[in-house]
Motif scaffolding. Structure first.
Motif, PDB file in Angstrom:
ATOM      1  N   ASP A  40      -8.127   0.188   3.195  1.00 38.75           N
ATOM      2  CA  ASP A  40      -6.682   0.225   2.984  1.00 38.75           C
ATOM      3  C   ASP A  40      -5.914  -0.301   4.186  1.00 38.75           C
ATOM      4  O   ASP A  40      -4.770  -0.744   4.052  1.00 38.75           O
TER       5      ASP A  40
ATOM      6  N   LYS B 240       0.821  -1.218   0.000  1.00 35.78           N
ATOM      7  CA  LYS B 240       0.000   0.000   0.000  1.00 35.78           C
ATOM      8  C   LYS B 240       0.851   1.264   0.000  1.00 35.78           C
ATOM      9  O   LYS B 240       0.326   2.377  -0.146  1.00 35.78           O
TER      10      LYS B 240
ATOM     11  N   ARG C  84      -7.169   7.805   2.934  1.00 33.35           N
ATOM     12  CA  ARG C  84      -7.310   6.344   3.027  1.00 33.35           C
ATOM     13  C   ARG C  84      -8.564   5.969   3.824  1.00 33.35           C
ATOM     14  O   ARG C  84      -9.099   6.748   4.614  1.00 33.35           O
TER      15      ARG C  84
END
Length: 340
Positions: free
Chosen positions: A190, A131, A142
């Motif tokens: 995320d 990520k 996010r």
């Protein structure tokens, strides 16, 4: 906005398991087993995972028995419920996160810490390494899986503030505790808010992908985490039992630190949801890094420093988790500290 912590709000299942297993009889005396040991229940903060290995090693090596305790270890359903059960006398002792304790005491619940063992918080933002999140600033925009009302979600705004971010810079997706890992692995979020000693190693094994962390303690926000708690009634009226429980727990943690592999092996059969031996090992090794602050290095596990307590209280008062900051003695009884 605060959630009021009431003992009556316990889930029925938790009420049944803790009430039937508690070591205190209706007359207030501690029940004993056939060998004359005090029957004692310890309710964990969650289902057994690597962090809890010392208690299982202590049972296996008769460390608790040496101190006159026949220990039963029970799975928990989150620190809040463990605090509730302990305050209500439905378990003799609890293993719970300090933020949950502070909030509960602020709501008038009769419960106290008798020693925090994890003195560096494992609270963290966890995500797959691909990520490309390297610093708190990379969280902007996010989506993060969290559980509304738990200690992590309540402290996360303080973490953001400490790193120059606002609550609106990220999106928190409310997810039940068991679903946070699935949310990350499926790509719905995320990252997740969790303990670096818990979800990360499991997620890494299941997905076969490297997991990275933004640990609160490494980014400007440290506070006390998990430790032993007891009701104020137990603290007042069963001082010898509390002293023996704290001492035995400290010895069990010392033994586990010296033999991590043996501690993990002692957890065999602890739960149907028990992680693999590798995950347990990773979890426990991470936990061992959390036992002390600079003030308690070289001391026995479970020895606390009043200034560290004050820092923790200040963090949560500033974050609005508690409306009024009391003195450390309002939350913690220092008289049971283990020697050494």
């Amino acid at each position: 906005m605060k959630k009021r912590f009431l003992a009556a709000a316990l889930l029925p299942a938790l009420l049944v398991t803790t009430t039937t297993a508690c070591g205190s009889s209706s007359g207030g005396e501690q029940e004993k087993n056939a060998q004359g040991l005090d029957k004692v229940t310890l309710t964990l903060n969650w289902y057994p995972y690597g962090e809890h290995a010392p208690f299982y090693l202590g049972k296996k090596k008769d460390i608790f028995a040496k101190h006159g305790i026949d220990l039963t270890i029970q799975a928990g359903q989150g620190s809040q419920k463990t605090v509730q059960a302990t305050a209500a006398g439905q378990t003799d002792f609890g293993w719970a996160d300090t933020p949950a304790l502070l909030s509960a005491v602020g709501q008038g619940m009769d419960v106290k810490s008798v020693g925090v063992f994890l003195q560096t918080t494992p609270s963290s933002v966890q995500f797959f390494t691909d990520k490309n999140i390297a610093a708190p600033a990379d969280l902007k925009g996010r989506t993060i899986a969290s559980t509304a009302g738990d200690a992590l979600s309540k402290t996360f705004p303080a973490f953001l503030k400490a790193n120059g971010l606002a609550a609106g810079d990220v999106t928190l997706q409310n997810t039940d505790p068991a679903g946070k890992m699935a949310a990350v692995m499926s790509g719905k979020t995320d990252a997740l808010l969790g303990f670096a000693t818990d979800q990360g190693p499991t997620m890494q094994e299941k997905a076969g992908k490297q997991v990275s962390y933004l640990k609160f303690a490494e980014h400007g926000l440290n506070f006390y985490s998990n430790g032993l708690i007891a009701s104020t009634d137990t603290v007042k009226n069963k001082q010898d039992l509390v002293k023996r429980m704290v001492t035995a727990s400290s010895e069990a943690w010392t033994a586990a630190e010296a033999d991590p592999a043996g501690a993990v092996e002692a957890m065999a059969g602890a739960s149907q949801q028990l992680p693999s031996a590798k995950v347990l090992t990773d979890q426990f090794n991470a936990t061992l890094q959390l036992l002390h602050t600079d003030a308690t290095k070289g001391m026995a596990p479970g020895v606390n420093d009043e200034a560290d307590w004050q820092k923790t209280i200040t963090v949560f008062a500033d974050a609005g988790v508690i409306s009024k900051a009391e003195s450390p003695a309002s939350y913690w009884d220092a008289s049971f500290a283990p020697k050494g």
